[in-house]
Design a protein around this motif. Structure first.
Motif, PDB file in Angstrom:
ATOM      1  N   CYS A  37       0.844  -1.188   0.000  1.00  0.00           N
ATOM      2  CA  CYS A  37       0.000   0.000   0.000  1.00  0.00           C
ATOM      3  C   CYS A  37       0.884   1.244   0.000  1.00  0.00           C
ATOM      4  O   CYS A  37       2.090   1.161   0.130  1.00  0.00           O
ATOM      5  CB  CYS A  37      -0.914   0.035   1.235  1.00  0.00           C
ATOM      6  SG  CYS A  37      -0.043   0.270   2.799  1.00  0.00           S
ATOM      7  N   VAL A  38       0.237   2.378  -0.132  1.00  0.00           N
ATOM      8  CA  VAL A  38       0.883   3.671   0.019  1.00  0.00           C
ATOM      9  C   VAL A  38       0.373   4.238   1.336  1.00  0.00           C
ATOM     10  O   VAL A  38      -0.843   4.283   1.556  1.00  0.00           O
ATOM     11  CB  VAL A  38       0.522   4.615  -1.150  1.00  0.00           C
ATOM     12  CG1 VAL A  38       1.093   5.998  -0.923  1.00  0.00           C
ATOM     13  CG2 VAL A  38       0.986   4.029  -2.467  1.00  0.00           C
ATOM     14  N   SER A  39       1.271   4.654   2.226  1.00  0.00           N
ATOM     15  CA  SER A  39       0.876   5.241   3.511  1.00  0.00           C
ATOM     16  C   SER A  39       0.900   6.754   3.393  1.00  0.00           C
ATOM     17  O   SER A  39       1.906   7.323   2.970  1.00  0.00           O
ATOM     18  CB  SER A  39       1.835   4.799   4.615  1.00  0.00           C
ATOM     19  OG  SER A  39       1.843   3.400   4.725  1.00  0.00           O
ATOM     20  N   GLU A  40      -0.211   7.391   3.762  1.00  0.00           N
ATOM     21  CA  GLU A  40      -0.330   8.851   3.657  1.00  0.00           C
ATOM     22  C   GLU A  40      -0.900   9.422   4.947  1.00  0.00           C
ATOM     23  O   GLU A  40      -1.986   9.022   5.364  1.00  0.00           O
ATOM     24  CB  GLU A  40      -1.280   9.237   2.519  1.00  0.00           C
ATOM     25  CG  GLU A  40      -0.803   8.893   1.142  1.00  0.00           C
ATOM     26  CD  GLU A  40       0.158   9.916   0.574  1.00  0.00           C
ATOM     27  OE1 GLU A  40       0.390  10.953   1.223  1.00  0.00           O
ATOM     28  OE2 GLU A  40       0.669   9.664  -0.520  1.00  0.00           O
ATOM     29  N   PRO A  41      -0.212  10.374   5.583  1.00  0.00           N
ATOM     30  CA  PRO A  41      -0.854  11.085   6.690  1.00  0.00           C
ATOM     31  C   PRO A  41      -1.998  11.919   6.134  1.00  0.00           C
ATOM     32  O   PRO A  41      -1.863  12.534   5.076  1.00  0.00           O
ATOM     33  CB  PRO A  41       0.248  11.997   7.232  1.00  0.00           C
ATOM     34  CG  PRO A  41       1.506  11.578   6.573  1.00  0.00           C
ATOM     35  CD  PRO A  41       1.146  10.828   5.337  1.00  0.00           C
ATOM     36  N   TRP A  42      -3.131  11.929   6.815  1.00  0.00           N
ATOM     37  CA  TRP A  42      -4.273  12.682   6.283  1.00  0.00           C
ATOM     38  C   TRP A  42      -3.960  14.158   6.205  1.00  0.00           C
ATOM     39  O   TRP A  42      -4.522  14.863   5.376  1.00  0.00           O
ATOM     40  CB  TRP A  42      -5.553  12.401   7.069  1.00  0.00           C
ATOM     41  CG  TRP A  42      -5.607  12.928   8.474  1.00  0.00           C
ATOM     42  CD1 TRP A  42      -5.384  12.229   9.627  1.00  0.00           C
ATOM     43  CD2 TRP A  42      -5.908  14.262   8.892  1.00  0.00           C
ATOM     44  NE1 TRP A  42      -5.518  13.041  10.713  1.00  0.00           N
ATOM     45  CE2 TRP A  42      -5.847  14.308  10.290  1.00  0.00           C
ATOM     46  CE3 TRP A  42      -6.228  15.429   8.207  1.00  0.00           C
ATOM     47  CZ2 TRP A  42      -6.096  15.462  11.031  1.00  0.00           C
ATOM     48  CZ3 TRP A  42      -6.466  16.592   8.942  1.00  0.00           C
ATOM     49  CH2 TRP A  42      -6.396  16.591  10.338  1.00  0.00           C
ATOM     50  N   GLN A  43      -3.025  14.640   7.027  1.00  0.00           N
ATOM     51  CA  GLN A  43      -2.665  16.059   7.007  1.00  0.00           C
ATOM     52  C   GLN A  43      -1.970  16.457   5.697  1.00  0.00           C
ATOM     53  O   GLN A  43      -1.913  17.632   5.363  1.00  0.00           O
ATOM     54  CB  GLN A  43      -1.748  16.396   8.184  1.00  0.00           C
ATOM     55  CG  GLN A  43      -2.420  16.302   9.528  1.00  0.00           C
ATOM     56  CD  GLN A  43      -2.385  14.893  10.131  1.00  0.00           C
ATOM     57  OE1 GLN A  43      -2.068  13.912   9.483  1.00  0.00           O
ATOM     58  NE2 GLN A  43      -2.736  14.795  11.412  1.00  0.00           N
ATOM     59  N   PHE A  44      -1.444  15.494   4.953  1.00  0.00           N
ATOM     60  CA  PHE A  44      -0.777  15.776   3.678  1.00  0.00           C
ATOM     61  C   PHE A  44      -1.757  15.761   2.510  1.00  0.00           C
ATOM     62  O   PHE A  44      -1.375  16.009   1.378  1.00  0.00           O
ATOM     63  CB  PHE A  44       0.331  14.769   3.405  1.00  0.00           C
ATOM     64  CG  PHE A  44       1.542  14.913   4.299  1.00  0.00           C
ATOM     65  CD1 PHE A  44       1.580  15.797   5.361  1.00  0.00           C
ATOM     66  CD2 PHE A  44       2.658  14.136   4.061  1.00  0.00           C
ATOM     67  CE1 PHE A  44       2.688  15.913   6.170  1.00  0.00           C
ATOM     68  CE2 PHE A  44       3.783  14.250   4.865  1.00  0.00           C
ATOM     69  CZ  PHE A  44       3.795  15.131   5.919  1.00  0.00           C
ATOM     70  N   LEU A  45      -3.015  15.423   2.783  1.00  0.00           N
ATOM     71  CA  LEU A  45      -4.030  15.339   1.735  1.00  0.00           C
ATOM     72  C   LEU A  45      -5.025  16.487   1.913  1.00  0.00           C
ATOM     73  O   LEU A  45      -5.548  16.687   3.002  1.00  0.00           O
ATOM     74  CB  LEU A  45      -4.771  14.003   1.829  1.00  0.00           C
ATOM     75  CG  LEU A  45      -3.898  12.747   1.737  1.00  0.00           C
ATOM     76  CD1 LEU A  45      -4.711  11.517   2.088  1.00  0.00           C
ATOM     77  CD2 LEU A  45      -3.300  12.610   0.353  1.00  0.00           C
ATOM     78  N   ARG A  47      -8.680  18.529   1.049  1.00  0.00           N
ATOM     79  CA  ARG A  47     -10.069  18.030   1.040  1.00  0.00           C
ATOM     80  C   ARG A  47     -10.435  17.372  -0.287  1.00  0.00           C
ATOM     81  O   ARG A  47     -11.189  16.399  -0.318  1.00  0.00           O
ATOM     82  CB  ARG A  47     -11.035  19.150   1.374  1.00  0.00           C
ATOM     83  CG  ARG A  47     -10.991  19.531   2.836  1.00  0.00           C
ATOM     84  CD  ARG A  47     -12.194  20.381   3.228  1.00  0.00           C
ATOM     85  NE  ARG A  47     -12.071  20.870   4.580  1.00  0.00           N
ATOM     86  CZ  ARG A  47     -12.513  20.227   5.651  1.00  0.00           C
ATOM     87  NH1 ARG A  47     -13.083  19.060   5.519  1.00  0.00           N
ATOM     88  NH2 ARG A  47     -12.371  20.754   6.853  1.00  0.00           N
ATOM     89  N   THR A  48      -9.889  17.879  -1.392  1.00  0.00           N
ATOM     90  CA  THR A  48     -10.168  17.294  -2.705  1.00  0.00           C
ATOM     91  C   THR A  48      -9.587  15.887  -2.786  1.00  0.00           C
ATOM     92  O   THR A  48     -10.246  14.969  -3.285  1.00  0.00           O
ATOM     93  CB  THR A  48      -9.577  18.182  -3.824  1.00  0.00           C
ATOM     94  OG1 THR A  48     -10.106  19.501  -3.686  1.00  0.00           O
ATOM     95  CG2 THR A  48      -9.902  17.636  -5.199  1.00  0.00           C
ATOM     96  N   GLU A  49      -8.355  15.723  -2.309  1.00  0.00           N
ATOM     97  CA  GLU A  49      -7.728  14.397  -2.331  1.00  0.00           C
ATOM     98  C   GLU A  49      -8.449  13.432  -1.393  1.00  0.00           C
ATOM     99  O   GLU A  49      -8.638  12.262  -1.730  1.00  0.00           O
ATOM    100  CB  GLU A  49      -6.252  14.500  -1.944  1.00  0.00           C
ATOM    101  CG  GLU A  49      -5.419  15.236  -2.982  1.00  0.00           C
ATOM    102  CD  GLU A  49      -4.028  15.575  -2.488  1.00  0.00           C
ATOM    103  OE1 GLU A  49      -3.069  15.248  -3.211  1.00  0.00           O
ATOM    104  OE2 GLU A  49      -3.903  16.150  -1.380  1.00  0.00           O
ATOM    105  N   LEU A  50      -8.852  13.927  -0.225  1.00  0.00           N
ATOM    106  CA  LEU A  50      -9.618  13.081   0.695  1.00  0.00           C
ATOM    107  C   LEU A  50     -10.933  12.662   0.048  1.00  0.00           C
ATOM    108  O   LEU A  50     -11.319  11.486   0.110  1.00  0.00           O
ATOM    109  CB  LEU A  50      -9.879  13.815   2.012  1.00  0.00           C
ATOM    110  CG  LEU A  50      -8.666  14.028   2.917  1.00  0.00           C
ATOM    111  CD1 LEU A  50      -9.016  14.972   4.062  1.00  0.00           C
ATOM    112  CD2 LEU A  50      -8.136  12.706   3.446  1.00  0.00           C
ATOM    113  N   ALA A  51     -11.618  13.613  -0.581  1.00  0.00           N
ATOM    114  CA  ALA A  51     -12.889  13.310  -1.255  1.00  0.00           C
ATOM    115  C   ALA A  51     -12.678  12.302  -2.380  1.00  0.00           C
ATOM    116  O   ALA A  51     -13.508  11.409  -2.588  1.00  0.00           O
ATOM    117  CB  ALA A  51     -13.526  14.585  -1.784  1.00  0.00           C
ATOM    118  N   ALA A  52     -11.577  12.424  -3.119  1.00  0.00           N
ATOM    119  CA  ALA A  52     -11.278  11.477  -4.199  1.00  0.00           C
ATOM    120  C   ALA A  52     -11.078  10.066  -3.650  1.00  0.00           C
ATOM    121  O   ALA A  52     -11.346   9.087  -4.343  1.00  0.00           O
ATOM    122  CB  ALA A  52     -10.045  11.926  -4.980  1.00  0.00           C
ATOM    123  N   LEU A  53     -10.626   9.979  -2.394  1.00  0.00           N
ATOM    124  CA  LEU A  53     -10.466   8.677  -1.743  1.00  0.00           C
ATOM    125  C   LEU A  53     -11.775   8.199  -1.112  1.00  0.00           C
ATOM    126  O   LEU A  53     -11.857   7.074  -0.616  1.00  0.00           O
ATOM    127  CB  LEU A  53      -9.375   8.745  -0.668  1.00  0.00           C
ATOM    128  CG  LEU A  53      -7.948   8.914  -1.173  1.00  0.00           C
ATOM    129  CD1 LEU A  53      -7.000   9.181  -0.009  1.00  0.00           C
ATOM    130  CD2 LEU A  53      -7.505   7.681  -1.956  1.00  0.00           C
TER     131      LEU A  53
END
Length: 142
Positions: A37-45, A47-53
Protein backbone atom coordinates in the motif's frame (compact mmCIF):
# COMPACT_ATOMS: atom_id res chain seq x y z
CA UNK A 1 -24.10 4.68 -4.30
CA UNK A 2 -20.93 3.39 -5.97
CA UNK A 3 -17.63 4.11 -4.18
CA UNK A 4 -15.26 6.43 -6.04
CA UNK A 5 -12.44 4.81 -7.98
CA UNK A 6 -9.17 6.13 -6.59
CA UNK A 7 -7.12 5.85 -9.80
CA UNK A 8 -4.30 4.51 -7.65
CA UNK A 9 -2.76 1.12 -8.39
CA UNK A 10 -2.27 0.32 -4.68
CA UNK A 11 -4.49 0.69 -1.62
CA UNK A 12 -3.90 3.79 0.51
CA UNK A 13 -3.42 3.64 4.28
CA UNK A 14 -4.49 7.03 5.69
CA UNK A 15 -3.33 7.76 9.24
CA UNK A 16 -2.80 10.64 11.68
CA UNK A 17 0.62 12.08 10.90
CA UNK A 18 0.45 14.42 13.90
CA UNK A 19 0.24 11.48 16.29
CA UNK A 20 3.63 10.13 17.30
CA UNK A 21 2.15 6.76 18.25
CA UNK A 22 0.35 6.40 14.90
CA UNK A 23 3.39 7.48 12.90
CA UNK A 24 5.64 5.08 14.83
CA UNK A 25 3.16 2.23 14.28
CA UNK A 26 2.96 2.92 10.54
CA UNK A 27 6.76 3.11 10.22
CA UNK A 28 7.08 -0.17 12.16
CA UNK A 29 4.54 -1.75 9.80
CA UNK A 30 6.37 -0.47 6.73
CA UNK A 31 9.65 -1.99 7.96
CA UNK A 32 8.44 -5.29 9.41
CA UNK A 33 5.01 -6.13 8.00
CA UNK A 34 5.45 -4.47 4.60
CA UNK A 35 1.84 -4.14 3.48
CA UNK A 36 1.32 -3.54 -0.22
CA UNK A 37 0.00 0.00 0.00
CA UNK A 38 0.88 3.67 0.02
CA UNK A 39 0.88 5.24 3.51
CA UNK A 40 -0.33 8.85 3.66
CA UNK A 41 -0.85 11.08 6.69
CA UNK A 42 -4.27 12.68 6.28
CA UNK A 43 -2.66 16.06 7.01
CA UNK A 44 -0.78 15.78 3.68
CA UNK A 45 -4.03 15.34 1.74
CA UNK A 46 -6.27 18.31 0.96
CA UNK A 47 -10.07 18.03 1.04
CA UNK A 48 -10.17 17.29 -2.71
CA UNK A 49 -7.73 14.40 -2.33
CA UNK A 50 -9.62 13.08 0.69
CA UNK A 51 -12.89 13.31 -1.25
CA UNK A 52 -11.28 11.48 -4.20
CA UNK A 53 -10.47 8.68 -1.74
CA UNK A 54 -14.07 8.70 -0.53
CA UNK A 55 -13.29 9.87 3.00
CA UNK A 56 -13.79 12.98 5.09
CA UNK A 57 -11.31 14.80 7.26
CA UNK A 58 -13.51 14.04 10.26
CA UNK A 59 -13.32 10.31 9.67
CA UNK A 60 -9.57 10.47 9.01
CA UNK A 61 -9.14 12.28 12.33
CA UNK A 62 -11.05 9.48 14.08
CA UNK A 63 -9.40 6.31 12.79
CA UNK A 64 -6.83 4.80 10.46
CA UNK A 65 -8.34 4.10 7.03
CA UNK A 66 -7.61 1.59 4.27
CA UNK A 67 -8.87 2.68 0.85
CA UNK A 68 -8.84 0.09 -1.92
CA UNK A 69 -8.10 1.05 -5.55
CA UNK A 70 -11.82 0.60 -6.25
CA UNK A 71 -12.69 3.09 -3.50
CA UNK A 72 -13.93 0.81 -0.72
CA UNK A 73 -13.00 2.26 2.69
CA UNK A 74 -12.26 0.23 5.82
CA UNK A 75 -11.65 1.89 9.16
CA UNK A 76 -10.04 1.10 12.48
CA UNK A 77 -9.23 -2.53 13.22
CA UNK A 78 -10.55 -3.64 9.83
CA UNK A 79 -8.14 -1.23 8.11
CA UNK A 80 -5.33 -2.90 10.03
CA UNK A 81 -6.67 -6.33 9.06
CA UNK A 82 -6.63 -5.30 5.39
CA UNK A 83 -3.04 -4.08 5.74
CA UNK A 84 -2.05 -7.45 7.22
CA UNK A 85 -3.93 -9.29 4.46
CA UNK A 86 -1.92 -7.40 1.82
CA UNK A 87 1.47 -8.30 3.34
CA UNK A 88 3.63 -11.33 2.70
CA UNK A 89 4.65 -14.16 4.98
CA UNK A 90 2.31 -15.20 7.79
CA UNK A 91 0.76 -11.73 8.18
CA UNK A 92 -2.27 -12.50 5.97
CA UNK A 93 -3.27 -15.27 8.39
CA UNK A 94 -3.39 -12.74 11.24
CA UNK A 95 -5.34 -10.34 9.02
CA UNK A 96 -7.85 -13.04 8.10
CA UNK A 97 -8.38 -13.93 11.76
CA UNK A 98 -9.12 -10.27 12.55
CA UNK A 99 -11.98 -10.30 10.03
CA UNK A 100 -13.81 -13.18 11.72
CA UNK A 101 -16.17 -12.98 14.68
CA UNK A 102 -15.43 -13.01 17.63
CA UNK A 103 -11.90 -11.84 16.80
CA UNK A 104 -13.28 -8.96 14.75
CA UNK A 105 -15.27 -7.73 17.74
CA UNK A 106 -12.28 -8.03 20.06
CA UNK A 107 -10.08 -6.24 17.52
CA UNK A 108 -12.63 -3.41 17.30
CA UNK A 109 -12.72 -3.02 21.10
CA UNK A 110 -8.92 -3.18 21.29
CA UNK A 111 -8.54 -0.62 18.51
CA UNK A 112 -10.99 1.79 20.18
CA UNK A 113 -9.16 1.37 23.52
CA UNK A 114 -5.78 2.13 21.93
CA UNK A 115 -7.20 5.02 19.87
CA UNK A 116 -8.76 6.60 22.95
CA UNK A 117 -5.49 6.34 24.88
CA UNK A 118 -2.86 6.81 22.16
CA UNK A 119 -1.65 10.04 23.76
CA UNK A 120 -0.60 7.93 26.79
CA UNK A 121 1.28 5.31 24.76
CA UNK A 122 4.98 5.36 23.80
CA UNK A 123 5.51 7.97 21.11
CA UNK A 124 2.19 9.62 21.91
CA UNK A 125 1.87 13.32 22.60
CA UNK A 126 -0.91 15.69 23.63
CA UNK A 127 -1.62 16.16 19.89
CA UNK A 128 -2.60 12.47 19.80
CA UNK A 129 -5.55 12.92 22.15
CA UNK A 130 -8.86 12.28 20.43
CA UNK A 131 -11.51 14.58 21.83
CA UNK A 132 -14.25 13.87 19.30
CA UNK A 133 -17.25 11.76 20.25
CA UNK A 134 -19.05 9.29 18.06
CA UNK A 135 -17.85 6.47 15.86
CA UNK A 136 -18.01 7.11 12.11
CA UNK A 137 -17.95 3.37 11.57
CA UNK A 138 -15.49 0.61 11.15
CA UNK A 139 -16.70 -1.41 8.21
CA UNK A 140 -16.51 -0.62 4.53
CA UNK A 141 -18.39 2.40 3.29
CA UNK A 142 -19.86 2.96 -0.11
Amino acid sequence: MTPPVTNRPLPVLVYDGDCGFCTTAVRFGERHVRPRCVSEPWQFLDRTELAALGITRERAEHEVLWVTPTGTVYGGAQALAKALLSAGGAWPVAGAVLTLPPFRWAAHMGYRLVAANRHRLPGGTAACAVTRSGDPGEGPTS
